[in-house]
Design a protein around this motif. Structure first.
Motif, mmCIF file in Angstrom:
data_model
loop_
_atom_site.group_PDB
_atom_site.id
_atom_site.type_symbol
_atom_site.label_atom_id
_atom_site.label_comp_id
_atom_site.label_asym_id
_atom_site.label_seq_id
_atom_site.Cartn_x
_atom_site.Cartn_y
_atom_site.Cartn_z
ATOM 1 N N LEU A 262 13.211 -9.978 -70.983
ATOM 2 C CA LEU A 262 13.984 -9.397 -69.885
ATOM 3 C C LEU A 262 13.130 -8.508 -68.994
ATOM 4 O O LEU A 262 13.238 -8.546 -67.761
ATOM 5 N N TYR A 263 12.290 -7.686 -69.593
ATOM 6 C CA TYR A 263 11.401 -6.793 -68.842
ATOM 7 C C TYR A 263 10.575 -7.598 -67.842
ATOM 8 O O TYR A 263 10.423 -7.217 -66.675
ATOM 9 N N THR A 264 10.032 -8.726 -68.303
ATOM 10 C CA THR A 264 9.237 -9.600 -67.431
ATOM 11 C C THR A 264 10.088 -10.159 -66.308
ATOM 12 O O THR A 264 9.691 -10.124 -65.132
ATOM 13 N N HIS A 265 11.249 -10.686 -66.636
ATOM 14 C CA HIS A 265 12.115 -11.264 -65.605
ATOM 15 C C HIS A 265 12.517 -10.218 -64.562
ATOM 16 O O HIS A 265 12.593 -10.529 -63.368
ATOM 17 N N ALA A 266 12.786 -8.993 -65.010
ATOM 18 C CA ALA A 266 13.138 -7.934 -64.063
ATOM 19 C C ALA A 266 12.009 -7.691 -63.072
ATOM 20 O O ALA A 266 12.248 -7.528 -61.862
ATOM 21 N N PHE A 267 10.782 -7.682 -63.552
ATOM 22 C CA PHE A 267 9.669 -7.422 -62.634
ATOM 23 C C PHE A 267 9.387 -8.610 -61.713
ATOM 24 O O PHE A 267 8.855 -8.425 -60.617
ATOM 25 N N ILE A 268 9.751 -9.815 -62.124
ATOM 26 C CA ILE A 268 9.643 -10.950 -61.206
ATOM 27 C C ILE A 268 10.581 -10.730 -60.018
ATOM 28 O O ILE A 268 10.204 -10.897 -58.856
ATOM 29 N N VAL A 269 11.817 -10.340 -60.306
ATOM 30 C CA VAL A 269 12.780 -10.067 -59.237
ATOM 31 C C VAL A 269 12.272 -8.939 -58.334
ATOM 32 O O VAL A 269 12.298 -9.039 -57.099
ATOM 33 N N PHE A 270 11.813 -7.863 -58.945
ATOM 34 C CA PHE A 270 11.327 -6.700 -58.197
ATOM 35 C C PHE A 270 10.151 -7.070 -57.296
ATOM 36 O O PHE A 270 10.122 -6.707 -56.108
ATOM 37 N N ALA A 271 9.189 -7.792 -57.843
ATOM 38 C CA ALA A 271 8.001 -8.159 -57.073
ATOM 39 C C ALA A 271 8.340 -9.141 -55.962
ATOM 40 O O ALA A 271 7.801 -9.042 -54.851
ATOM 41 N N CYS A 272 9.221 -10.085 -56.236
ATOM 42 C CA CYS A 272 9.599 -11.048 -55.204
ATOM 43 C C CYS A 272 10.313 -10.365 -54.039
ATOM 44 O O CYS A 272 10.137 -10.752 -52.874
ATOM 45 N N ALA A 273 11.111 -9.345 -54.344
ATOM 46 C CA ALA A 273 11.769 -8.597 -53.263
ATOM 47 C C ALA A 273 10.737 -7.915 -52.379
ATOM 48 O O ALA A 273 10.836 -7.951 -51.147
ATOM 49 N N ALA A 274 9.749 -7.301 -53.000
ATOM 50 C CA ALA A 274 8.691 -6.631 -52.220
ATOM 51 C C ALA A 274 7.886 -7.637 -51.417
ATOM 52 O O ALA A 274 7.554 -7.397 -50.242
ATOM 53 N N TYR A 275 7.569 -8.772 -52.035
ATOM 54 C CA TYR A 275 6.770 -9.768 -51.326
ATOM 55 C C TYR A 275 7.566 -10.401 -50.179
ATOM 56 O O TYR A 275 7.008 -10.688 -49.115
ATOM 57 N N PHE A 276 8.861 -10.585 -50.376
ATOM 58 C CA PHE A 276 9.679 -11.107 -49.282
ATOM 59 C C PHE A 276 9.714 -10.134 -48.104
ATOM 60 O O PHE A 276 9.626 -10.544 -46.941
ATOM 61 N N ARG A 277 9.857 -8.854 -48.399
ATOM 62 C CA ARG A 277 9.838 -7.859 -47.310
ATOM 63 C C ARG A 277 8.527 -7.929 -46.536
ATOM 64 O O ARG A 277 8.512 -7.753 -45.317
ATOM 65 N N ARG A 278 7.436 -8.162 -47.264
ATOM 66 C CA ARG A 278 6.124 -8.200 -46.624
ATOM 67 C C ARG A 278 5.913 -9.503 -45.840
ATOM 68 O O ARG A 278 5.431 -9.481 -44.702
ATOM 69 N N SER A 279 6.251 -10.615 -46.448
ATOM 70 C CA SER A 279 5.847 -11.920 -45.918
ATOM 71 C C SER A 279 6.968 -12.707 -45.249
ATOM 72 O O SER A 279 6.690 -13.644 -44.493
ATOM 73 N N ARG A 280 8.214 -12.357 -45.562
ATOM 74 C CA ARG A 280 9.389 -13.140 -45.161
ATOM 75 C C ARG A 280 9.336 -14.554 -45.724
ATOM 76 O O ARG A 280 9.885 -15.509 -45.160
ATOM 77 N N SER A 281 8.681 -14.711 -46.860
ATOM 78 C CA SER A 281 8.548 -16.006 -47.509
ATOM 79 C C SER A 281 9.890 -16.466 -48.062
ATOM 80 O O SER A 281 10.485 -15.798 -48.920
ATOM 81 N N ALA A 282 10.359 -17.628 -47.602
ATOM 82 C CA ALA A 282 11.607 -18.176 -48.126
ATOM 83 C C ALA A 282 11.490 -18.484 -49.609
ATOM 84 O O ALA A 282 12.464 -18.372 -50.358
ATOM 85 N N ASP A 283 10.284 -18.865 -50.059
ATOM 86 C CA ASP A 283 10.077 -19.160 -51.475
ATOM 87 C C ASP A 283 10.280 -17.915 -52.332
ATOM 88 O O ASP A 283 10.809 -17.996 -53.444
#
Length: 368
Positions: free
Chosen positions: A118-139
């Motif tokens: 769960l700890y790992t999955h939570a950080f995937i969500v957290f990191a993807c949110a930050a990366y989306f804000r930065r890149s606007r990557s749909a992926d």
């Protein structure tokens, strides 16, 4: 010290801390701290030399934390590094056979620990949110939502708590609910709500907060314990009280009216009284305030700084930040763990700790 002098000293400490992070920490993990061949950050560097320590594994969580750091850092080079980390996260750690994310790979990048964490999955969500804000990557947004749905369908229990780990095929719970993964899930869902489905994530956050209050709250201290109440050998970590209050106060509208809003400030007061001394923030206490672990971990110090900034306690923040800089930062990076007397306990710099430095720094400018 007058208010003007306090503000001046505080600004000086914040600027010096930020300069150290920008000029030492960020280049370190894009350089010696990064395995170009695999596209992954090394797990740990020697604190004295800055060289990578012998590799046994690479973790998805560590890659995700580094992705957050560089997605939030300014400059084209940081953005390019974040892009590479995002690509490596997907390529190396995605479990295509079962869904979800494998915990780790070995030194050659081959699957090592395939348990669903769960700890790992939570950080995937957290990191993807930050990366989306930065890149606007749909992926990135798509991956965030898919991982959040996996968390809800696979980890969540009927009582509103979440298993800490599941078997690779999702058939068997491996670890019972624990405070730390659910705190970081709270952090992740708060970040996710900023970029996708805010009402949905708010509902999930409120349910999680209520479940934490019901199962983890220590009545005598109003602190959130590491394990459910009644668990033998339970402990209270002052750093986590500071971290929880920062999360809840920064998104007060999400948690309005919940029990946690009332209990956390009291728990923080208790943690400051019993869990902080001249050597910094202690690792762990029992419900009577007796010390269970006297180690001073760098992350707990950063969470203390963060909550002092949130509370607007400039005098305490100035003093604590000065002590933090003198004890924990050095020319080549930082010291991960010290004892109560300031002696070095752990001589490496893990790739996971720049995330704590970054979240602390993000909280500091508002007080100047």
């Amino acid at each position: 010290m007058t208010a003007a002098q306090t503000n001046s000293a505080l600004a000086e400490h914040i600027n010096a801390f930020r300069a150290h992070f920008d000029s030492v920490i960020l280049p370190l993990w894009m350089g010696r701290g990064f395995n170009d061949a695999l596209g992954l950050p090394f797990e740990s560097l020697d604190a004295a030399t800055g060289q990578p320590l012998p590799v046994e594994r690479y973790r998805a969580m560590a890659c995700a934390r580094q992705l957050y750091v560089y997605a939030e850092a300014p400059g084209a080079s940081a953005g390019a590094h974040a892009e590479r980390l995002f690509a490596s996260l997907r390529r190396v750690f995605r479990d295509e056979a079962h869904g979800g994310w494998r915990y780790s790979v070995d030194a050659q990048g081959r699957p090592l620990d395939a348990n669903q964490d769960l700890y790992t999955h939570a950080f995937i969500v957290f990191a993807c949110a930050a990366y989306f804000r930065r890149s606007r990557s749909a992926d990135a947004r798509k991956l965030l939502l898919a991982t959040a749905e996996t968390i809800e369908s696979r980890f969540r229990r009927a009582d509103g708590l979440y298993h800490a780990a599941m078997s690779p095929d999702w058939r068997q719970p491996l670890r019972r609910p624990a405070q730390n993964p659910m705190m970081h899930l709270t952090e992740a869902y708060l970040a996710a709500a900023q970029v996708a489905e805010p009402a949905l994530f708010a509902t999930r956050l409120r349910g999680l907060a209520q479940a934490m209050s019901q199962s983890f709250l220590s009545a005598p201290t109003q602190c959130i314990a590491e394990l459910p109440q009644g668990t033998p050998g339970n402990r209270l970590e002052p750093g986590h009280q500071f971290e929880w209050l920062s999360l809840v106060r920064e998104s007060a509208e999400v948690f309005d009216g919940l029990d946690l809003v009332e209990s956390l400030p009291r728990g923080v007061q208790w943690a400051r009284r019993h869990g902080v001394d001249a050597g910094g923030v202690l690792a762990a206490l029992d419900e009577h305030g007796a010390v269970l672990d006297d180690t001073r971990r760098v992350w707990a110090q950063t969470e203390y700084l963060r909550v002092l900034a949130l509370l607007g306690d400039r005098a305490a923040l100035t003093q604590a930040l000065a002590a933090f800089r003198s004890r924990f930062l050095h020319a080549g990076g930082w010291y991960e763990c010290l004892d109560g007397g300031g002696a070095l306990v752990r001589a490496d710099m893990p790739s996971t700790s720049p995330y704590h430095l970054a979240t602390c720094l993000a909280a500091l400018p508002a007080v100047v």
